[in-house]
Motif scaffolding. Sequence first.
Motif, short mmCIF file in Angstrom:
data_model
loop_
_atom_site.label_atom_id
_atom_site.label_comp_id
_atom_site.label_asym_id
_atom_site.label_seq_id
_atom_site.Cartn_x
_atom_site.Cartn_y
_atom_site.Cartn_z
N VAL A 118 -5.16 -55.06 -16.94
CA VAL A 118 -5.89 -54.75 -18.73
C VAL A 118 -6.44 -55.59 -18.91
O VAL A 118 -7.78 -55.50 -19.32
CB VAL A 118 -4.81 -54.48 -18.79
CG1 VAL A 118 -4.31 -54.15 -20.30
CG2 VAL A 118 -3.16 -53.46 -18.09
N ASP A 119 -5.94 -57.48 -18.67
CA ASP A 119 -6.85 -58.30 -19.34
C ASP A 119 -8.59 -58.00 -18.95
O ASP A 119 -9.69 -58.49 -19.69
CB ASP A 119 -6.44 -59.38 -18.61
CG ASP A 119 -6.62 -60.52 -19.04
OD1 ASP A 119 -6.62 -60.44 -20.67
OD2 ASP A 119 -7.00 -61.74 -18.78
N LYS A 120 -9.26 -57.03 -17.68
CA LYS A 120 -10.29 -57.60 -17.18
C LYS A 120 -10.78 -55.92 -17.62
O LYS A 120 -12.06 -56.27 -16.72
CB LYS A 120 -10.10 -57.65 -16.32
CG LYS A 120 -10.81 -59.80 -15.33
CD LYS A 120 -10.59 -60.35 -14.25
CE LYS A 120 -11.79 -59.98 -13.52
NZ LYS A 120 -12.46 -60.39 -12.55
N ASN A 121 -9.69 -55.55 -18.34
CA ASN A 121 -10.40 -54.02 -18.25
C ASN A 121 -10.99 -52.82 -16.66
O ASN A 121 -12.18 -52.61 -16.48
CB ASN A 121 -11.65 -53.90 -19.34
CG ASN A 121 -11.91 -52.08 -19.21
OD1 ASN A 121 -10.72 -51.46 -19.41
ND2 ASN A 121 -13.09 -51.80 -20.31
N SER A 133 -9.55 -50.82 -13.42
CA SER A 133 -9.20 -49.42 -13.38
C SER A 133 -8.97 -49.22 -11.79
O SER A 133 -9.48 -50.04 -10.97
CB SER A 133 -9.93 -48.44 -14.20
OG SER A 133 -11.31 -48.16 -13.07
N THR A 164 -16.02 -57.45 -15.44
CA THR A 164 -15.29 -56.45 -16.29
C THR A 164 -15.68 -55.37 -16.51
O THR A 164 -16.59 -54.95 -16.28
CB THR A 164 -15.65 -57.55 -17.44
OG1 THR A 164 -15.00 -58.63 -17.25
CG2 THR A 164 -14.16 -56.31 -18.41
N GLY A 165 -15.03 -54.79 -15.83
CA GLY A 165 -14.99 -53.00 -16.06
C GLY A 165 -15.03 -51.87 -15.06
O GLY A 165 -15.59 -51.21 -14.77
#
Length: 263
Positions: free
Chosen positions: A127-130, A132, A166-167
Amino acid sequence: QFSVTLPTSRGDEIGELAISFQKMANQLQESDQLRKRFINDVSHDFQTPLQNIKGYAALVANNELSSEKLHQYARIIQAETERLSVLTKQLLLLTSLDSLTEQMDVELFSVSSQLTEVLQRYRWLMVDKNISLTAEIDDITMCGNQAYIEKVWENLLSNALKYTTTGGMIDITLTESSNGVIATFKDNGIGIHKNNIPHLFERFFRVDDARHAEIEGTGLGLAIVHQIVSLHSGKIDVTSIIGKGTTFTVYLPKKFQNADPSA
Ligand code: ADP
């Protein structure tokens, strides 16, 4: 340093004996060099955080510092202490794996529940690093050392998270083959150059790359994974494309077979 040369050109039993002595001597020499390199690497890895702690502690001891600086230095000391703690834990685990002379404790357990729990534990980081996550986990029980196998999932998952920006996306599967368990950890992270792949499981190996330099690590996680998988007579494969991502595939037999320690 020592060197031994024996007359290995004779075609008889003495010649054969000489060849096996030569092999043993070479192996001893190799393990002596590995031991020296290991001590050198360990000392170096302890020295850097210790120097930083010493330096920043000296600065903190100076009572003229602003509270902002004080906090900044305290955080560095905290991070370096954490690094030493991780390093010590990993070294202790590796040494205990190395010195397993008798058969390790094994039990029948649900590998699917175990992997699901590990994923839950790391969810906050995703969640922190987005990042999935998709996970397809079949219901499987296997026989092995539960605590060690858990380390395998933890290390592969934490690497996938560390080396994915991230993402990004991580895809995990756990399936059953005719006599074993197959787990895949796929990420779309920074990837590994093919020249580095043969060294990934060596102790203290870290890819020497500017993009890796910012990411915390000890270079022991995959060595631990490899050792645990070998102790279970399993194997691990890696495929990777630089800039596209990496997939680690772990094969473990469902029934425990004692690994050949000399292999
Ligand atoms: P570290 O503590 O440095 O992460 P590991 O032994 O777990 O040590 O991994 C060794 C090296 O392999 C890492 O430093 C990194 O360069 C590379 N690596 C491991 N997993 C991945 C991954 N999923 N994607 C990209 N590089 C990876």
